[in-house]
Enzyme design. Structure first.
Site, short mmCIF file in Angstrom:
data_model
loop_
_atom_site.label_atom_id
_atom_site.label_comp_id
_atom_site.label_asym_id
_atom_site.label_seq_id
_atom_site.Cartn_x
_atom_site.Cartn_y
_atom_site.Cartn_z
CE LYS A 137 5.75 0.79 8.91
NZ LYS A 137 6.78 -0.16 8.17
CG ASP A 168 6.49 -8.23 7.92
OD1 ASP A 168 5.85 -7.29 8.70
OD2 ASP A 168 7.35 -8.61 7.74
CG ASP A 206 5.58 -5.24 11.53
OD1 ASP A 206 4.56 -5.76 11.50
OD2 ASP A 206 6.38 -4.98 10.52
CE LYS A 210 8.53 -7.19 10.79
NZ LYS A 210 9.06 -7.24 9.61
NE ARG A 268 3.79 -2.25 1.33
CZ ARG A 268 4.67 -2.92 0.62
NH1 ARG A 268 4.47 -3.34 -0.57
NH2 ARG A 268 6.00 -3.15 1.27
CD GLU A 303 3.41 -3.28 9.24
OE1 GLU A 303 4.15 -2.50 9.34
OE2 GLU A 303 3.60 -4.35 8.62
#
Length: 460
Positions: A224, A306, A229, A236, A310, A308
């Site tokens: 990943k 959030d 993020d 977040k 996966r 993302e």
């Protein structure tokens, strides 16, 4: 490696001692020396050390408290705690202990120096006899690579820089690397990677490395690579966003493992897939309840932007099927739920193959790089159902977050392929001997050792 050196007569001896061993050692010394040691208050507590002077006021010896000698962290605090100079271990070590202590010394010598110089150089250690120098160097350099990549902030480790890191390793080992960038991801059918990364100023991309050591089983690594993020439109809070430069930690691990495999010349056909994106906020950001296409053809309803990681892994895992791999390993800083279950230091391990999971977990115990298997609970698959798509990326229940994330990924794993997924923190929240605060390799040596064990079992 500069902090592990050839033998020299000027090296100061280090005597590792347990509490019981200290009592026996003092009985063999003259009273003046024994009195000095007692006066310092040294009791051989693990991690403590005592400096023993010579008659001229120089340093004659170092006593180091240890609990056991087959622990890589037993002496890992010494490189920065001892005065600069060269030291040697004056105890006879078995090969395993020699290798682990040398590795701990190397890792204890690490510092992230991209933006600020270190205050002093660490002490050097003479290579312990019987240590496998190539193995120690390989593990130490791979760990340093993970730490450096994670510690680098997103302004210098964005999608382009992460893809360039894959290119550098490929060039170093004669591998072929292709990078698919921007809207080309749509033309090449990587729609989920594109959707997650399209809002960022830096275009999303997929780095694809291939290396072949003359045949052998196909092994595919996936990491990943979310370089930062924000959480996307499901933003977040500030405290949770603060460490999100580390959200490409899975990519750092997959790349470091690829480096170890190529450096050792393991007999495999290797592929590395790293989706490199930023999950940002803009007018083009993907939204909650959007339905995304994926490379496998499955549609995914976005329950939360959030979740993302996966999504980008889904396209990469689906692409892994192209080579009919015998083994797929993916690494990801995927869920806070895994940290809630196992704490920050132990990655959660999921696998569709119990023998593979046991191999990785046992390897981690042997090399002091612990992971812990968690279950793929079949009954929880229903939580990923969507009313408008094939599945949802995150269920509403909030329960078993690490398990449902792994179950989501499993939907994209090539059918009949042995697969393991490591959900990692990839960050030391506080400093410890050999483990400075910041980016950290977790499960890397376990995965490499398990892979070498697997290859050995195939040729037995």
């Amino acid at each position: 490696m500069q902090h592990l050196v050839e033998r020299t007569d000027a090296a100061v001896p280090i005597t590792p001692l347990t509490a019981d061993g200290l009592a026996r050692w003092l009985e063999t010394q003259d009273e003046a020396l024994a009195g000095w040691v007692r006066a310092t208050g040294f009791t051989a507590k693990p991690g403590a050390h005592a400096l023993i002077p010579d008659a001229s006021g120089g340093l004659a010896r170092v006593l180091a408290g240890v609990q056991r000698l087959d622990d890589p962290w037993a002496l890992a605090g010494l490189p920065t705690a001892l005065p600069q100079g060269t030291y040697r271990l004056d105890t006879d070590l078995e090969a395993t202990s020699a290798e682990l202590l040398a590795l701990g010394w190397a890792l204890g010598s690490y510092a992230f120096t991209r933006y600020v110089a270190r205050q002093r150089e660490p002490a050097a250690l003479v290579w312990p006899a019987r240590a496998d120098r190539a193995a120690v160097t390989r593990a130490a350099e791979a760990t340093a690579l993970v730490r450096d990549l994670i510690n680098t902030p997103a302004n210098d480790m964005g999608p382009a820089a992460l893809a360039d890191a894959v290119r550098r390793e490929g060039k170093r080992h004669g591998a072929r690397v292709e990078v698919i960038e921007g809207d080309k991801l749509l033309r090449r059918n990587y729609p989920a990677i594109h959707a997650v990364g399209r809002a960022a100023a830096h275009a999303p991309r997929l780095a694809d490395l291939r290396w072949n050591a003359g045949g052998g089983p196909q092994v595919t690594l996936v990491g990943k690579g979310v370089c930062f993020d924000t959480g996307g439109l499901d933003l977040k809070p500030a405290n949770n966003m603060k460490l999100m430069k580390k959200d490409m930690g899975g990519a750092a691990h997959a790349l470091a493992l690829a480096r170890m495999i190529m450096d050792a010349g393991l007999p495999v056909s290797l592929r590395l897939l790293v989706p490199c994106v930023e999950n940002s906020v803009s007018a083009d950001a993907f939204r909650p309840q959007d339905v995304l296409q994926t490379r496998k053809g499955l549609t995914v309803e976005v329950g939360n932007t959030d979740a993302e990681g996966r999504l980008v892994l889904a396209d990469a895992l689906a692409e892994a099927a192209a080579d009919s791999p015998e083994l797929v390993l993916d690494f990801a800083t995927l869920t806070g739920a895994a940290r809630a279950a196992l704490g920050p230091d132990v990655p959660a391990l999921f696998s569709n193959d119990d023998a593979l999971a046991r191999r990785i977990q046992y390897a981690g115990e042997r090399v002091h790089d612990r992971v812990w298997q968690m279950p793929l609970v079949e009954d929880y698959r229903s939580w990923l159902k969507s009313e408008v798509a094939d599945l949802v990326n995150v269920p509403d229940s909030g329960f078993a977050g690490a398990i449902t994330a792994a179950l989501f990924l499993q939907r994209f794993v090539p059918e009949g392929t042995a697969w393991a997924h490591l959900d990692q923190m990839a960050w030391n929240t506080s400093p410890g001997p050999g483990r400075p605060k910041g980016g950290e390799a977790m499960g890397l040596r376990a995965a490499y050792t398990a892979l070498t064990d697997w290859l050995a079992s195939r040729s037995a």
